[in-house]
Motif scaffolding. Structure first.
Motif, PDB file in Angstrom:
ATOM      1  N   ASP A 178      11.905  -1.709  14.555  1.00 34.67           N
ATOM      2  CA  ASP A 178      12.743  -2.584  15.378  1.00 34.67           C
ATOM      3  C   ASP A 178      11.941  -3.583  16.212  1.00 34.67           C
ATOM      4  O   ASP A 178      11.490  -3.263  17.312  1.00 34.67           O
ATOM      5  N   PRO A 179      11.806  -4.833  15.740  1.00 38.83           N
ATOM      6  CA  PRO A 179      11.167  -5.872  16.558  1.00 38.83           C
ATOM      7  C   PRO A 179      12.187  -6.710  17.343  1.00 38.83           C
ATOM      8  O   PRO A 179      11.808  -7.676  17.975  1.00 38.83           O
ATOM      9  N   VAL A 180      13.477  -6.340  17.284  1.00 39.23           N
ATOM     10  CA  VAL A 180      14.533  -7.184  17.859  1.00 39.23           C
ATOM     11  C   VAL A 180      15.109  -6.595  19.139  1.00 39.23           C
ATOM     12  O   VAL A 180      15.287  -7.286  20.139  1.00 39.23           O
ATOM     13  N   LEU A 231      21.173  -4.342  18.790  1.00 35.56           N
ATOM     14  CA  LEU A 231      20.995  -3.647  17.512  1.00 35.56           C
ATOM     15  C   LEU A 231      20.439  -2.238  17.703  1.00 35.56           C
ATOM     16  O   LEU A 231      20.608  -1.365  16.859  1.00 35.56           O
ATOM     17  N   ALA A 232      19.740  -2.015  18.830  1.00 34.60           N
ATOM     18  CA  ALA A 232      18.960  -0.789  18.964  1.00 34.60           C
ATOM     19  C   ALA A 232      19.834   0.472  18.935  1.00 34.60           C
ATOM     20  O   ALA A 232      19.551   1.404  18.178  1.00 34.60           O
ATOM     21  N   GLU A 233      20.884   0.482  19.738  1.00 42.38           N
ATOM     22  CA  GLU A 233      21.650   1.736  19.818  1.00 42.38           C
ATOM     23  C   GLU A 233      22.356   2.088  18.503  1.00 42.38           C
ATOM     24  O   GLU A 233      22.229   3.218  18.030  1.00 42.38           O
ATOM     25  N   PHE A 246      11.098  -7.080  21.417  1.00 42.13           N
ATOM     26  CA  PHE A 246      12.431  -7.376  21.932  1.00 42.13           C
ATOM     27  C   PHE A 246      12.767  -8.861  21.735  1.00 42.13           C
ATOM     28  O   PHE A 246      13.137  -9.553  22.684  1.00 42.13           O
ATOM     29  N   ALA A 247      12.630  -9.326  20.486  1.00 46.64           N
ATOM     30  CA  ALA A 247      12.886 -10.744  20.227  1.00 46.64           C
ATOM     31  C   ALA A 247      14.319 -11.123  20.569  1.00 46.64           C
ATOM     32  O   ALA A 247      14.607 -12.276  20.867  1.00 46.64           O
ATOM     33  N   GLY A 248      15.233 -10.144  20.544  1.00 46.06           N
ATOM     34  CA  GLY A 248      16.641 -10.411  20.833  1.00 46.06           C
ATOM     35  C   GLY A 248      16.919 -10.631  22.306  1.00 46.06           C
ATOM     36  O   GLY A 248      18.037 -10.983  22.672  1.00 46.06           O
ATOM     37  N   GLY A 249      15.943 -10.373  23.174  1.00 53.90           N
ATOM     38  CA  GLY A 249      16.129 -10.616  24.606  1.00 53.90           C
ATOM     39  C   GLY A 249      16.082  -9.350  25.426  1.00 53.90           C
ATOM     40  O   GLY A 249      15.006  -8.819  25.687  1.00 53.90           O
ATOM     41  N   PRO A 250      17.268  -8.783  25.783  1.00 51.50           N
ATOM     42  CA  PRO A 250      17.257  -7.646  26.705  1.00 51.50           C
ATOM     43  C   PRO A 250      16.542  -6.425  26.125  1.00 51.50           C
ATOM     44  O   PRO A 250      16.644  -6.150  24.925  1.00 51.50           O
TER      45      PRO A 250
END
Ligand SMILES: NC(=O)c1ccc[n+]([C@@H]2O[C@H](COP(=O)([O-])OP(=O)(O)OC[C@H]3O[C@@H](n4cnc5c(N)ncnc54)[C@H](OP(=O)(O)O)[C@@H]3O)[C@@H](O)[C@H]2O)c1
Length: 324
Positions: A214-216, A220-222, A239-243
């Protein structure tokens, strides 16, 4: 020489293309004439003062580059003037020349193009360290790769396939999913249109992936963690997705699963011999044609701001490389 200077780390707009005196290498340094420099996500964060490494001001961004050694400082061994090298020094790449510590320069074998070399170290080293060392990924297992069409994502697809692993590549558009398929992914999920959990369930017969890369992060994580297999390993890359997401700790308990942090830069510093062995393996795989950087496009060095905009708008597929 010319370089993009960051005098105030408030974002890309504040960068300026400046003429600077060409420096002479000090002890242990070399002067490199840069042929190509790739964009990595940390290059976007560093000019906004959002990266963990905060270089003294002013600095020239550009963590990773390849070029020709033009001068050699005192005490440098194993590097000669005229030799081509790749280097990941954290800064300095977005210009025509830079000084680099000789110990960070990797001499390039003949036939290793500068564009590939500039796009190689960060992504392949991160993904190899993540999947094989931290994730203990084995042939026959299944890996889910999020942000799979990005820089580290495309490297992760190729490395996982080189290990005989089933790859489910997930990305935000159909075009990105097509690229992942072309890189060898066995199946894809377009999380721009599909429900991530449902798609994972269908593609893994309800078992879930053994490893999630997971690089984002973000939203998506949960759902990705909730889908992981028994004894799964969830690799926290970035955390390319931000938070930065937070996970309820009952989830790893219920799956007997692990949340595994990946910090390749510190691995390389703290475990330099293991890192050197890994880089040797990656160079061999490149020579054998088992891995090859996916180049989104090359752009002239003076178009760096447009390149940053392309990365920030999620348009890049593979790696964007600036050339002189
Ligand atoms: N832990 C380590 O040692 C290590 C080493 C290198 C890099 N990293 C981290 O890995 C992450 C990816 O780096 P990269 O160089 O591969 O970046 P990249 O090429 O830009 O790929 C990042 C992917 O994240 C997705 N994404 C989701 N929201 C985004 C947004 N708001 N802006 C940009 N991208 C977004 C995009 O895929 P979709 O559009 O398909 O969602 C994109 O392809 C970064 O967080 C970086 O800091 C960590």
């Amino acid at each position: 020489m010319h370089a993009w200077l960051c005098e105030n780390p408030v974002g890309v707009d504040a960068l300026t293309w400046k003429e600077l005196p060409t420096p002479q290498p000090g002890a242990g340094e070399v002067l490199i004439e840069i042929q190509a420099a790739s964009l990595n996500f940390p290059d976007l964060l560093i000019v906004q003062n959002k990266y963990q490494m905060k270089p003294p001001l002013p600095f020239v961004p550009g963590s990773e580059y390849a070029g020709v050694v033009r001068a050699v400082g005192e005490g440098v061994k194993g590097l000669q003037i005229g030799q081509t090298v790749a280097c990941l020094s954290g800064t300095g790449g977005f210009g025509t020349h830079t000084l680099a510590p000789a110990k960070l320069c990797m001499p390039l074998p003949d036939g290793f193009p500068a564009v590939d070399a500039a796009a190689f170290i960060m992504t392949y080293a991160t993904s190899h360290h993540a999947l094989i060392d931290r994730g203990q990924l084995k042939a026959g297992e299944t890996v889910l790769i999020l942000g799979a069409a990005g820089g580290v994502g495309t490297a992760a697809i190729q490395i996982a396939k080189a290990q005989g692993v089933k790859v489910i590549a997930a990305a935000s558009t159909a075009e990105k999913c097509d690229l992942c398929k072309a890189q060898g992914a066995d199946a894809t999920i377009n999380y721009g249109t599909e429900n991530l959990r449902d798609a994972i369930k269908t593609l893994t017969d309800g078992q879930g992936p053994d490893v999630v890369y997971d690089p984002v992060g973000g939203e998506l994580a949960e759902p990705a963690f909730r889908s992981i297999a028994w004894r799964g390993r969830y690799l926290v890359i970035g955390f390319a997705g931000g938070p930065i997401p937070a996970l309820p700790l009952n989830l790893p308990l219920l799956k007997g699963a692990s949340i595994v942090g990946v910090f390749w830069g510190d691995f390389a510093r703290r475990e330099s011999q293991a890192n050197a062995a890994m880089m040797g393996e990656l160079a061999r795989w490149y020579a054998e044609g088992r891995i090859k950087p996916v180049i989104d496009r090359t752009m002239p060095m003076n178009e760096l701001k447009a390149a940053y905009a392309r990365m920030g708008s999620r348009a890049v597929m593979g790696k964007l490389v600036m050339v002189n």
